[in-house]
Motif scaffolding. Sequence first.
Motif, PDB file in Angstrom:
ATOM      1  N   UNK A  57       0.835  -1.187   0.000  1.00 37.72           N
ATOM      2  CA  UNK A  57       0.000   0.000   0.000  1.00 37.72           C
ATOM      3  C   UNK A  57       0.872   1.239   0.000  1.00 37.72           C
ATOM      4  N   UNK A  58       0.338   2.349  -0.523  1.00 40.85           N
ATOM      5  CA  UNK A  58       1.109   3.582  -0.618  1.00 40.85           C
ATOM      6  C   UNK A  58       1.634   4.046   0.732  1.00 40.85           C
ATOM      7  N   UNK A  59       0.855   3.832   1.785  1.00 41.83           N
ATOM      8  CA  UNK A  59       1.246   4.295   3.120  1.00 41.83           C
ATOM      9  C   UNK A  59       2.277   3.387   3.789  1.00 41.83           C
ATOM     10  N   UNK A  60       2.496   2.229   3.233  1.00 39.90           N
ATOM     11  CA  UNK A  60       3.349   1.227   3.870  1.00 39.90           C
ATOM     12  C   UNK A  60       4.824   1.606   3.755  1.00 39.90           C
ATOM     13  N   UNK A  61       5.583   1.424   4.817  1.00 40.91           N
ATOM     14  CA  UNK A  61       7.008   1.712   4.787  1.00 40.91           C
ATOM     15  C   UNK A  61       7.753   0.591   4.059  1.00 40.91           C
ATOM     16  N   UNK A  62       9.005   0.867   3.712  1.00 41.10           N
ATOM     17  CA  UNK A  62       9.849  -0.140   3.081  1.00 41.10           C
ATOM     18  C   UNK A  62      11.273   0.044   3.568  1.00 41.10           C
ATOM     19  N   UNK A  63      11.953  -1.062   3.840  1.00 38.89           N
ATOM     20  CA  UNK A  63      13.341  -1.033   4.299  1.00 38.89           C
ATOM     21  C   UNK A  63      14.224  -1.721   3.266  1.00 38.89           C
ATOM     22  N   UNK A  64      15.284  -1.040   2.861  1.00 43.61           N
ATOM     23  CA  UNK A  64      16.192  -1.568   1.840  1.00 43.61           C
ATOM     24  C   UNK A  64      17.281  -2.444   2.459  1.00 43.61           C
ATOM     25  N   UNK A  65      18.054  -3.085   1.603  1.00 45.58           N
ATOM     26  CA  UNK A  65      19.100  -4.007   2.051  1.00 45.58           C
ATOM     27  C   UNK A  65      20.082  -3.359   3.015  1.00 45.58           C
ATOM     28  N   UNK A  66      20.427  -2.114   2.741  1.00 44.24           N
ATOM     29  CA  UNK A  66      21.422  -1.449   3.579  1.00 44.24           C
ATOM     30  C   UNK A  66      20.818  -0.789   4.817  1.00 44.24           C
ATOM     31  N   UNK A  67      19.559  -1.054   5.092  1.00 44.13           N
ATOM     32  CA  UNK A  67      18.971  -0.631   6.355  1.00 44.13           C
ATOM     33  C   UNK A  67      18.157   0.641   6.336  1.00 44.13           C
ATOM     34  N   UNK A  68      18.185   1.386   5.237  1.00 47.71           N
ATOM     35  CA  UNK A  68      17.413   2.631   5.172  1.00 47.71           C
ATOM     36  C   UNK A  68      15.927   2.320   5.011  1.00 47.71           C
ATOM     37  N   UNK A  69      15.101   3.026   5.781  1.00 43.22           N
ATOM     38  CA  UNK A  69      13.648   2.851   5.703  1.00 43.22           C
ATOM     39  C   UNK A  69      12.989   4.101   5.149  1.00 43.22           C
ATOM     40  N   UNK A  70      12.089   3.918   4.182  1.00 45.46           N
ATOM     41  CA  UNK A  70      11.242   4.999   3.711  1.00 45.46           C
ATOM     42  C   UNK A  70       9.895   4.879   4.404  1.00 45.46           C
ATOM     43  N   UNK A  71       9.326   5.986   4.817  1.00 45.79           N
ATOM     44  CA  UNK A  71       8.081   5.971   5.596  1.00 45.79           C
ATOM     45  C   UNK A  71       6.863   5.622   4.757  1.00 45.79           C
ATOM     46  N   UNK A  72       6.963   5.783   3.436  1.00 42.78           N
ATOM     47  CA  UNK A  72       5.883   5.362   2.539  1.00 42.78           C
ATOM     48  C   UNK A  72       6.473   4.981   1.194  1.00 42.78           C
ATOM     49  N   UNK A  73       5.609   4.561   0.255  1.00 43.26           N
ATOM     50  CA  UNK A  73       6.072   4.019  -1.019  1.00 43.26           C
ATOM     51  C   UNK A  73       6.104   5.043  -2.142  1.00 43.26           C
ATOM     52  N   UNK A  74       6.027   6.332  -1.810  1.00 41.50           N
ATOM     53  CA  UNK A  74       5.997   7.377  -2.828  1.00 41.50           C
ATOM     54  C   UNK A  74       7.305   8.162  -2.811  1.00 41.50           C
ATOM     55  N   UNK A  75       7.901   8.306  -3.987  1.00 43.46           N
ATOM     56  CA  UNK A  75       9.124   9.098  -4.105  1.00 43.46           C
ATOM     57  C   UNK A  75       8.920  10.166  -5.174  1.00 43.46           C
ATOM     58  N   UNK A  76       9.646  11.252  -5.030  1.00 45.25           N
ATOM     59  CA  UNK A  76       9.642  12.282  -6.064  1.00 45.25           C
ATOM     60  C   UNK A  76      10.638  11.884  -7.130  1.00 45.25           C
ATOM     61  N   UNK A  77      10.191  11.802  -8.370  1.00 45.85           N
ATOM     62  CA  UNK A  77      11.048  11.395  -9.474  1.00 45.85           C
ATOM     63  C   UNK A  77      12.085  12.473  -9.777  1.00 45.85           C
ATOM     64  N   UNK A  78      13.244  12.072 -10.282  1.00 45.82           N
ATOM     65  CA  UNK A  78      14.262  13.061 -10.666  1.00 45.82           C
ATOM     66  C   UNK A  78      13.816  13.837 -11.893  1.00 45.82           C
ATOM     67  N   UNK A  79      13.929  15.173 -11.816  1.00 49.90           N
ATOM     68  CA  UNK A  79      13.526  16.035 -12.931  1.00 49.90           C
ATOM     69  C   UNK A  79      14.500  17.189 -13.079  1.00 49.90           C
ATOM     70  N   UNK A  80      14.690  17.619 -14.314  1.00 51.12           N
ATOM     71  CA  UNK A  80      15.582  18.730 -14.614  1.00 51.12           C
ATOM     72  C   UNK A  80      15.061  20.023 -13.995  1.00 51.12           C
ATOM     73  N   UNK A  81      15.946  20.763 -13.331  1.00 52.96           N
ATOM     74  CA  UNK A  81      15.555  22.054 -12.754  1.00 52.96           C
ATOM     75  C   UNK A  81      16.270  23.233 -13.408  1.00 52.96           C
ATOM     76  N   UNK A  82      17.538  23.036 -13.811  1.00 49.22           N
ATOM     77  CA  UNK A  82      18.351  24.117 -14.414  1.00 49.22           C
ATOM     78  C   UNK A  82      18.427  25.330 -13.503  1.00 49.22           C
ATOM     79  N   UNK A  83      18.527  25.085 -12.192  1.00 53.78           N
ATOM     80  CA  UNK A  83      18.552  26.183 -11.227  1.00 53.78           C
ATOM     81  C   UNK A  83      19.927  26.446 -10.610  1.00 53.78           C
ATOM     82  N   UNK A  84      20.907  25.592 -10.872  1.00 54.07           N
ATOM     83  CA  UNK A  84      22.212  25.756 -10.240  1.00 54.07           C
ATOM     84  C   UNK A  84      23.026  26.859 -10.914  1.00 54.07           C
TER      85      UNK A  84
END
Length: 368
Positions: free
Chosen positions: A3-30
Amino acid sequence: MAELKQSITFKRGLTLKNRIVMAPMTTSMSFFDGVITSDECAYYALRSGEVGAVITGAANVQANGKTWEGQLGVYHDRHITGLSKLAGSIKQNGTRAILQIFHGGRMTNSKILRGVQPVSASAVAAERSAAEIPRELLPDEILALIDDFKQATIRALKAGFDGVEIHGANTYLIQQFFSPHSNRRTDEWGGSREKRFKLINDLVDAVTSAVDQSGKKDFIVGYRFSPEEFETPGISLDDTLYLIDQLADKPLDYLHISINDYQRISVSEVYQEKPMINYIYQAINGRVPFIGVGDIRSKQQADEVLTTADLVALGRALLIEPHWVDKVFDKKTELIRTEINKYDREELLLGNGVWSFMEGLMPERLIE
């Protein structure tokens, strides 16, 4: 099915609080030298705090990897201070910060590189208007490139990020080595599909070893890929399934497809019974978490993606509605903004680069 609200833990131990991530997108702001700006930090901060993780736009690992003006850099220690500010702006309320690292290869030009000729796996121009013929990288330069991805990872660790994503998609340099169109080499770095995979194999090993040697246990490494190319010869879905099979057994924490429609069907007649994302998820077979993406606007679409992926990446939806996640989780989807106009730019912190990105990819959603 997760479920979207469900957390996930990766192999190296990091946990995300839910299953939604912001995709990488071009900003051209630097800034011109790849140093982060306060505007860019504010742009990411506005979209942080609710999603499980934010994956930044591409940061080049070598000065000659720059592919557009205003691109973020991670090729020098002088970038660490700004990158630390960027990581801090993202890491609100438990959101994790992932730095995408890349090299543009032949997908740039000598004007952007201030007179320097672009480089690639082979001296073959991209099939696009006004594309320049790149210079073929020498073997020792390839080894230096791999080490620069490793050094970029070390800088991301020092800057306080929670992980890096290796950008092997969108026809940039890593993909150029795997593609039979851009890689015409006859040495150990090209030729057969297995030899064209060598750069990816060695680069992934270098990046993951840098993390493992750092002693940090909750810093993750992901890999992004494009499933097909339209060039002839080009990467086929069959090639990608080989790539996925190899990467799923590497010490990676996730795989991330780059595709503009999660329902897209392969151009190959052999793989047209279901969307490409389904074939890829089946090939991974639970060995590593998989991020699905592709013009996801609604909760219904996000839930559908989770039937063939472990996480969902949102791009344009978060540009238009930074609070998409909370409104979905609070069952207030009727309040989600679905259209914007030029007068919304200041409120949404959409600079010229992001606005151009949106105009190019979603003109039907913009009201002039």
